[in-house]
Design an enzyme around this catalytic site. Structure first.
Site, PDB file in Angstrom:
ATOM      1  N   ARG A  61       0.838  -1.213   0.000  1.00 52.25           N
ATOM      2  CA  ARG A  61       0.000   0.000   0.000  1.00 52.25           C
ATOM      3  C   ARG A  61       0.870   1.259   0.000  1.00 52.25           C
ATOM      4  O   ARG A  61       0.476   2.319  -0.464  1.00 52.25           O
ATOM      5  CB  ARG A  61      -0.984  -0.003   1.182  1.00 52.25           C
ATOM      6  CG  ARG A  61      -1.803   1.276   1.290  1.00 52.25           C
ATOM      7  CD  ARG A  61      -3.105   1.116   2.077  1.00 52.25           C
ATOM      8  NE  ARG A  61      -2.953   0.365   3.311  1.00 52.25           N
ATOM      9  CZ  ARG A  61      -2.393   0.838   4.407  1.00 52.25           C
ATOM     10  NH1 ARG A  61      -1.927   2.072   4.453  1.00 52.25           N
ATOM     11  NH2 ARG A  61      -2.282   0.076   5.485  1.00 52.25           N
ATOM     12  N   TYR A 114     -16.486  15.034 -15.684  1.00 48.83           N
ATOM     13  CA  TYR A 114     -16.925  13.643 -15.569  1.00 48.83           C
ATOM     14  C   TYR A 114     -17.982  13.555 -14.455  1.00 48.83           C
ATOM     15  O   TYR A 114     -17.788  14.085 -13.359  1.00 48.83           O
ATOM     16  CB  TYR A 114     -15.703  12.783 -15.235  1.00 48.83           C
ATOM     17  CG  TYR A 114     -16.001  11.318 -15.235  1.00 48.83           C
ATOM     18  CD1 TYR A 114     -16.228  10.652 -16.421  1.00 48.83           C
ATOM     19  CD2 TYR A 114     -16.069  10.612 -14.047  1.00 48.83           C
ATOM     20  CE1 TYR A 114     -16.520   9.297 -16.424  1.00 48.83           C
ATOM     21  CE2 TYR A 114     -16.353   9.255 -14.045  1.00 48.83           C
ATOM     22  CZ  TYR A 114     -16.585   8.612 -15.243  1.00 48.83           C
ATOM     23  OH  TYR A 114     -16.876   7.282 -15.240  1.00 48.83           O
ATOM     24  N   ASP A 186      -7.886  17.299 -15.271  1.00 45.99           N
ATOM     25  CA  ASP A 186      -8.192  15.919 -15.654  1.00 45.99           C
ATOM     26  C   ASP A 186      -7.860  15.805 -17.144  1.00 45.99           C
ATOM     27  O   ASP A 186      -8.560  16.362 -17.986  1.00 45.99           O
ATOM     28  CB  ASP A 186      -9.672  15.612 -15.380  1.00 45.99           C
ATOM     29  CG  ASP A 186     -10.041  14.169 -15.720  1.00 45.99           C
ATOM     30  OD1 ASP A 186      -9.342  13.548 -16.544  1.00 45.99           O
ATOM     31  OD2 ASP A 186     -11.044  13.663 -15.169  1.00 45.99           O
ATOM     32  N   LYS A 211      -8.902   4.521 -19.625  1.00 46.09           N
ATOM     33  CA  LYS A 211      -9.208   5.003 -20.972  1.00 46.09           C
ATOM     34  C   LYS A 211      -7.966   4.858 -21.862  1.00 46.09           C
ATOM     35  O   LYS A 211      -7.521   3.753 -22.075  1.00 46.09           O
ATOM     36  CB  LYS A 211      -9.725   6.439 -20.880  1.00 46.09           C
ATOM     37  CG  LYS A 211     -10.763   6.655 -19.760  1.00 46.09           C
ATOM     38  CD  LYS A 211     -12.046   5.889 -19.951  1.00 46.09           C
ATOM     39  CE  LYS A 211     -12.936   5.824 -18.714  1.00 46.09           C
ATOM     40  NZ  LYS A 211     -13.236   7.078 -18.038  1.00 46.09           N
TER      41      LYS A 211
HETATM   42  C1  LIG Z   1     -13.639   7.555 -16.746  1.00 44.92           C
HETATM   43  C2  LIG Z   1     -13.248   8.910 -16.294  1.00 44.92           C
HETATM   44  C3  LIG Z   1     -12.989   9.185 -14.941  1.00 44.92           C
HETATM   45  C4  LIG Z   1     -13.162   8.129 -13.853  1.00 44.92           C
HETATM   46  O1  LIG Z   1     -12.274   7.087 -14.023  1.00 44.92           O
HETATM   47  P1  LIG Z   1     -12.555   5.562 -13.527  1.00 44.92           P
HETATM   48  O2  LIG Z   1     -11.320   4.873 -13.932  1.00 44.92           O
HETATM   49  O3  LIG Z   1     -13.781   5.089 -14.241  1.00 44.92           O
HETATM   50  O4  LIG Z   1     -12.762   5.619 -12.061  1.00 44.92           O
HETATM   51  C5  LIG Z   1     -12.592  10.459 -14.608  1.00 44.92           C
HETATM   52  N1  LIG Z   1     -12.456  11.432 -15.540  1.00 44.92           N
HETATM   53  C6  LIG Z   1     -12.712  11.205 -16.845  1.00 44.92           C
HETATM   54  C7  LIG Z   1     -12.551  12.310 -17.826  1.00 44.92           C
HETATM   55  C8  LIG Z   1     -13.107   9.938 -17.275  1.00 44.92           C
HETATM   56  O5  LIG Z   1     -13.373   9.727 -18.564  1.00 44.92           O
END
Ligand SMILES: *Cc1c(COP(=O)(O)O)cnc(C)c1O
Length: 396
Positions: A61, A114, A186, A211
């Protein structure tokens, strides 16, 4: 010895970042250190690992060689100080909120962030007295007027989902810093290949590596990269104590996915450009949003802050929801599924799917119309994608 990547191109860096063949057997792929804990040589060594006099591993961790290899590799691509891998993208988001916000403190965020990044703030962090304002950060005057003396974070997503609206990262960095706040970006939609927010003035960048970075639609994960050691230490301490860490096997998988990131991004965005141009002139389409089109209202900003236009397209089929449904139900190559950034094309309807729990008036105000269709373009042959969309649109 690992390769010195200074001055090397993005394809060389994505291929070799974090590479450090193991000294025992010379394994080129990093071993999966599938262990929860690490044995100390003796009592003094154990004590020194805890005080930090020695850089030894203690407990997974807190740190693990496979996880660290991934963290170093992605940090190299974002030009940061250090990275922290998290169990999911949302673990990255909530860890940042938790590090910098508290009762009586405030954050300003992009209205079309998101969905969960907004919901966790509105529904959960608000219970602890955290204040928030979600505004259209494409409009810098709105950002300026939302900032308060207790604002600690300016949190933006660009391009925003699914409106494909852009926010000026460098301008937001100035606004945040004038107010003594940090700028968090982000960067999921761009990946480190197409946009590097830390180089534009941001303090912290995060990705859902579910992604583009992993890119194979088979793993969830997140990562945070900071510009400075101070921010790294603050966030790392929160993640160590709250436990949203990535695990070693997951790290190995995402590192494996990341090695082909620039190839996948290049192919997918070349496909997206052609599809967007095709859709824009199609008689059954009302409008198309793609940063690579001259018709995108922020095409100049895209050229300035992005190294490419990405592979996310939004469009509206004539006939609104009904027209859009015909396309969703009749395309054969893009799969009807949420998510994005994988090798395969995915298509979805935000108003009834990813954004269904946003009240209608707020959703429409954020630019997510009833008939908007979101297409995440994959790495297939573009001729096949064009023919598939054409046959589906002919049925509208
Ligand atoms: C999918 C996504 C998230 C969240 O990510 P997870 O891996 O599903 O927890 C946050 N920001 C954006 C822009 C995303 O496309």
């Amino acid at each position: 010895m690992s390769l010195d990547l200074k001055g090397k191109g993005i394809n060389t860096r994505v291929t070799h970042a974090g590479e450090n063949p193991d000294s025992v057997h010379g394994s080129v792929s990093v071993p999966i250190y599938q262990t929860s804990t690490f044995k100390f040589r003796d009592a003094d060594h154990g004590a020194q690992c805890f005080t930090g006099e020695e850089q030894g591993y203690i407990y997974t961790r807190v740190g693990n060689p496979t996880i660290n290899t991934f963290e170093e590799a992605v940090t190299e691509l974002e030009h940061g100080f250090a990275g922290i891998a998290t169990s999911t993208g949302m673990a990255a988001v909530t860890s940042i909120y938790m590090t910098y916000l508290g009762a009586g403190l405030h954050m300003v965020g992009t209205d079309a962030v998101y969905g969960s990044s907004r919901m966790v703030m509105e529904n959960e962090f608000s219970r602890f007295g955290v204040e928030h304002s979600f505004v259209d950060t494409a409009d810098l005057d709105k950002v300026r007027s939302a900032m308060r003396s207790n604002t600690k974070l300016l949190y933006i997503e660009t391009p925003a989902n699914p409106t494909i609206k852009l926010t000026d990262i460098a301008a937001c960095a100035d606004i945040a810093h004038e107010h003594g706040a940090l700028l968090v970006v982000d960067n999921t939609f761009m990946s480190p290949i197409l946009q590097n927010p830390l180089e534009l003035g941001a303090d912290i960048v995060l990705h859902s590596i579910t992604k583009y970075i992993n890119g194979h639609t088979d793993v969830v994960g997140g990562v945070i990269i900071t510009k400075t050691e101070d921010e790294f230490t603050r966030i790392k301490n929160v993640i160590i104590s709250t436990g949203g860490t990535m695990d070693p096997h997951q790290s190995w998988l995402v590192l494996r996915g990341m090695r082909t990131l620039s190839l996948r991004v290049d192919r997918a965005q070349a496909n997206a450009q052609k599809l967007a141009e095709f859709l824009e002139t199609h008689p059954k389409i009302d409008w198309v949003r793609y940063p690579g089109l001259k018709s995108h209202p922020q095409h100049d900003l895209a050229k300035r802050q992005m190294k490419g236009y990405g592979s996310m397209i939004s469009f509206e089929v004539k006939g609104g929801v009904a027209g859009g449904k015909v396309v969703l139900n009749h395309v054969k190559i893009p799969q009807l599924a949420v998510s994005l950034g994988g090798y395969e094309s995915l298509i979805q309807h935000p108003a009834s799917m990813t954004h269904h729990n946003i009240p209608d008036d707020e959703r429409l105000a954020a630019g997510i119309s009833d008939g908007l269709v979101r297409l995440a373009v994959g790495t297939e042959d573009v001729e096949d994608l064009l023919a598939d969309l054409e046959q589906a649109l002919a049925l509208v």
